[in-house]
Design an enzyme around this catalytic site. Structure first.
Site, PDB file in Angstrom:
ATOM      1  N   ASP A  97       0.864  -1.169   0.000  1.00 29.71           N
ATOM      2  CA  ASP A  97       0.000   0.000   0.000  1.00 29.71           C
ATOM      3  C   ASP A  97       0.907   1.227   0.000  1.00 29.71           C
ATOM      4  O   ASP A  97       1.730   1.381   0.908  1.00 29.71           O
ATOM      5  CB  ASP A  97      -0.841  -0.009   1.291  1.00 29.71           C
ATOM      6  N   ASP A 198      -3.051   4.462  -2.470  1.00 32.63           N
ATOM      7  CA  ASP A 198      -4.117   4.904  -1.568  1.00 32.63           C
ATOM      8  C   ASP A 198      -4.687   6.244  -2.025  1.00 32.63           C
ATOM      9  O   ASP A 198      -3.944   7.165  -2.389  1.00 32.63           O
ATOM     10  CB  ASP A 198      -3.518   5.059  -0.162  1.00 32.63           C
ATOM     11  N   GLU A 276      -6.590   3.236  -5.928  1.00 35.41           N
ATOM     12  CA  GLU A 276      -7.829   3.262  -5.148  1.00 35.41           C
ATOM     13  C   GLU A 276      -8.711   4.399  -5.678  1.00 35.41           C
ATOM     14  O   GLU A 276      -8.838   5.465  -5.079  1.00 35.41           O
ATOM     15  CB  GLU A 276      -7.539   3.468  -3.655  1.00 35.41           C
ATOM     16  N   HIS A 333     -10.990  -3.318   3.562  1.00 37.59           N
ATOM     17  CA  HIS A 333     -10.937  -2.894   4.973  1.00 37.59           C
ATOM     18  C   HIS A 333     -11.752  -1.630   5.259  1.00 37.59           C
ATOM     19  O   HIS A 333     -11.846  -1.224   6.417  1.00 37.59           O
ATOM     20  CB  HIS A 333      -9.470  -2.654   5.361  1.00 37.59           C
ATOM     21  N   ASP A 334     -12.286  -1.002   4.232  1.00 36.41           N
ATOM     22  CA  ASP A 334     -13.111   0.195   4.449  1.00 36.41           C
ATOM     23  C   ASP A 334     -14.607  -0.101   4.307  1.00 36.41           C
ATOM     24  O   ASP A 334     -15.439   0.735   4.668  1.00 36.41           O
ATOM     25  CB  ASP A 334     -12.769   1.286   3.418  1.00 36.41           C
TER      26      ASP A 334
HETATM   27  C1  NOJ Z   1      -8.146   5.058   1.928  1.00 33.82           C
HETATM   28  C2  NOJ Z   1      -7.870   3.924   2.854  1.00 33.82           C
HETATM   29  O1  NOJ Z   1      -8.359   2.747   2.288  1.00 33.82           O
HETATM   30  C3  NOJ Z   1      -8.516   4.271   4.175  1.00 33.82           C
HETATM   31  O2  NOJ Z   1      -8.488   3.196   5.067  1.00 33.82           O
HETATM   32  C4  NOJ Z   1      -7.787   5.473   4.749  1.00 33.82           C
HETATM   33  O3  NOJ Z   1      -8.444   5.909   5.912  1.00 33.82           O
HETATM   34  C5  NOJ Z   1      -7.760   6.634   3.747  1.00 33.82           C
HETATM   35  N1  NOJ Z   1      -7.473   6.213   2.409  1.00 33.82           N
HETATM   36  C6  NOJ Z   1      -6.714   7.639   4.134  1.00 33.82           C
HETATM   37  O4  NOJ Z   1      -5.436   7.106   3.905  1.00 33.82           O
END
Ligand code: NOJ
Length: 565
Positions: A97, A198, A276, A333-334
């Site tokens: 990442d 990211d 992402e 994970h989000d």
């Molecule tokens: C995206 C990530 O997937 C998330 O977990 C994070 O909080 C934000 N970007 C900030 O880095």
């Protein structure tokens, strides 16, 4: 020639929660090393590792304080290397990442930058004097509050799109670009196979710092979102969100920057960049920016109906430039856990099984999230002291302040809204702490107790008809049938809302995929093929060929090969 990352199925590991090798309640590299054979046995080809760098953990590792090292609680660089080597020896790949937009406020670069207005690193971040004691504009942080934080020492504001502990780097400064490209080279030199980038869209902001005119603040937007019931209301919330943040993402300059990064990556053979973002413009001309961006729109539903999937594919696939490659996922994970998000409360596992079949047979590289192979569900945290994601705490606070919610209701809402629910420790066995860490040790996030009801690896390995074996089986079906990887996608029976039928057509093989996405028996007419398709996978154990009227059972999956005999 297909590239490895076009053929691969990726598996995201959230390192803090995957496997605890030293028994301190926190996942680590020795834990991951002990699971290398597990990953190989499951049949995934590549790992995306969420941040493993030293971090004060304001945002669970997405606030990095040293890009070229390993968080001490996860191990050492030697451990990292052992993990990488172990993957490579087994023919698997590793992408890391890479957080480009911001560092931690504890990163030495920021500590220097904030130390004085004339520090050489001052311009590495986005500083502004503000006007009349106010920030330079009315931008918000996506995680709440103003996007500007006043620094009393130098009496200026710095910009942060995420938490105030995550100051944005100033990517218009060429030294920043060089420093981060060197970070990328550091890991590429060690042998990593690429990066997941990211929040890639947030790197630049409007250089004029124009005020936004959405006419709503984040509290009111939250209330609106909570109260919206019909699709039009949800759409309005999304539009307002766009309006609020429109000067803070996907700004001019991004594509030049991505081309610069692609050149860095091209210094190394066969590496990959996945962004992402779902914005297809990040493919550039198909070979000069990112290799892949995620098809997030596919997952933005509570039900992957045939209709939904077909519409998604027809809106997207055609628009990927030649040379670009699709990339699908249903969880990370989000997001919520697949089982909880798509389940209807009655047929949850059947639905998850069909969804996986869709994910693994659509065109594009699939990304899985650790734990979905055993059907892990959203972990419910009732005690705010257990929250680790600050967004859970934020919801908790907002629920009480904006809705006068009693504490326990606010906590349950926060648990559902925050991201801890998906990040709970992996459940390895029916043993205390789900086998993640030793009995008597407190894991960093509570283990979901459903490990006692069969949601654990050991129990599912012992049962041939478990979800785990279904994953393994379908992963091998995908590997053995090249059309499922390289074939063009051709939808069929496009009027059917529930039965998803499509072909994958390649030079070496054609496949036909049929998924019943509903809980009803259905009869469909199989179109005429010169040679009746031969079943390569049937969720009901059917064998042989099919043709004519086909009686489909609820949630049935059939994958066939069109044989030329
Ligand atoms: C995206 C990530 O997937 C998330 O977990 C994070 O909080 C934000 N970007 C900030 O880095």
């Amino acid at each position: 020639m297909m590239k490895w990352w076009q053929k691969a199925v990726f598996y995201q590991i959230y390192p803090r929660s995957f496997s605890d090798g030293n028994g301190d309640g926190i996942g680590d590299f020795q834990g991951m090393i002990s699971k290398l054979d597990y990953l190989d046995d499951l049949g995934v080809d590549a790992i995306w590792l969420s941040p493993h760098y030293p971090s004060p953990l304001r945002d669970c590792g997405y606030d990095i304080s040293d890009y070229c090292s390993v968080a001490p609680e996860y191990g050492t660089l030697d451990d990292f290397y052992e993990f990488l080597d172990g993957l490579h020896k087994r023919g698997m790949y590793l992408i890391l990442d890479l957080v480009l937009n911001h560092t931690s406020d504890q990163h030495p670069w920021f500590i220097e930058s904030r130390s004085s207005r004339d520090n050489p690193k001052r311009d590495w971040y986005i500083w502004h004097a503000g006007e009349n004691g106010m920030p330079p504009n009315n931008w918000f942080s996506t995680f709440g509050g103003s996007a500007w934080e006043f620094d009393p020492q130098t009496k200026e504001y710095y910009y942060h799109f995420f938490f105030k502990e995550q100051p944005d780097l100033n990517w218009r400064n060429s030294q920043v670009r060089e420093a981060i490209w060197d970070v990328a080279r550091f890991w590429l030199d060690l042998g990593v196979d690429g990066f997941r980038l990211d929040a890639v869209g947030t790197i630049y902001e409007d250089s004029l710092l124009s005020d936004q005119h959405a006419g709503i603040n984040l509290d009111d937007l939250y209330v609106l979102e909570r109260n919206s019931k019909i699709p039009q209301e949800h759409t309005r919330v999304v539009e307002l969100w766009e309006e609020i943040f429109k000067y803070q993402h996907d700004q001019p300059g991004m594509h030049e920057l991505m081309r610069e990064l692609r050149e860095v990556i091209n210094e190394y053979p066969d590496r990959v960049l996945v962004g992402e973002t779902d914005d297809l413009s990040y493919y550039g001309n198909g070979s000069d920016e990112l290799h892949m961006v995620f098809n997030f729109p596919l997952m933005r539903t509570r039900r992957l109906s045939a209709d939904w999937v077909r519409t998604n594919q027809s809106e997207r696939l055609e628009r990927i430039p030649k040379g670009g490659w699709a990339c699908n996922t249903l969880g990370n994970h989000d997001s919520a856990r697949m089982m909880s998000e798509y389940g209807d409360g009655i047929h949850d596992e059947c639905i998850v099984r069909v969804n996986l079949a869709i994910l693994l047979t659509l065109k594009g590289t699939p990304f899985l999230f650790n734990g979905e192979e055993i059907g892990m569900t959203n972990a419910v945290l009732t005690n705010p002291d257990e929250f680790r994601d600050p967004l859970s705490l934020r919801t908790y606070e907002m629920e009480m302040r904006l809705f006068n919610c009693p504490g326990d209701e606010a906590a349950s809402c926060a648990s559902g809204n925050g991201r801890d629910k998906t990040r709970s420790p992996m459940q390895w066995k029916n043993a205390p702490n789900g086998g993640f860490c030793p009995q008597g040790i407190k894991p960093w996030l509570p283990v979901n107790q459903d490990y006692q009801q069969g949601v654990n690896v050991e129990t599912q390995l012992a049962n041939d008809s478990s979800l785990w074996h279904y994953y393994k089986n379908l992963l091998s079906i995908r590997r053995e049938n090249p059309a499922l990887v390289e074939g063009e996608y051709q939808p069929m029976m496009e009027d059917d809302q529930d039965i998803l039928v499509f072909r994958r057509i390649s030079t070496v093989q054609n496949c036909l995929v049929i998924c019943n996405t509903c809980s009803e028996n259905r009869i469909i007419k199989i179109p005429h093929f010169k040679h009746p398709p031969r079943i390569v996978y049937s969720s009901l154990g059917r064998e042989g060929t099919i043709g004519g009227d086909l009686r489909l059972k609820p949630f049935e999956v059939l994958i066939m090969e069109e044989v030329n005999i």
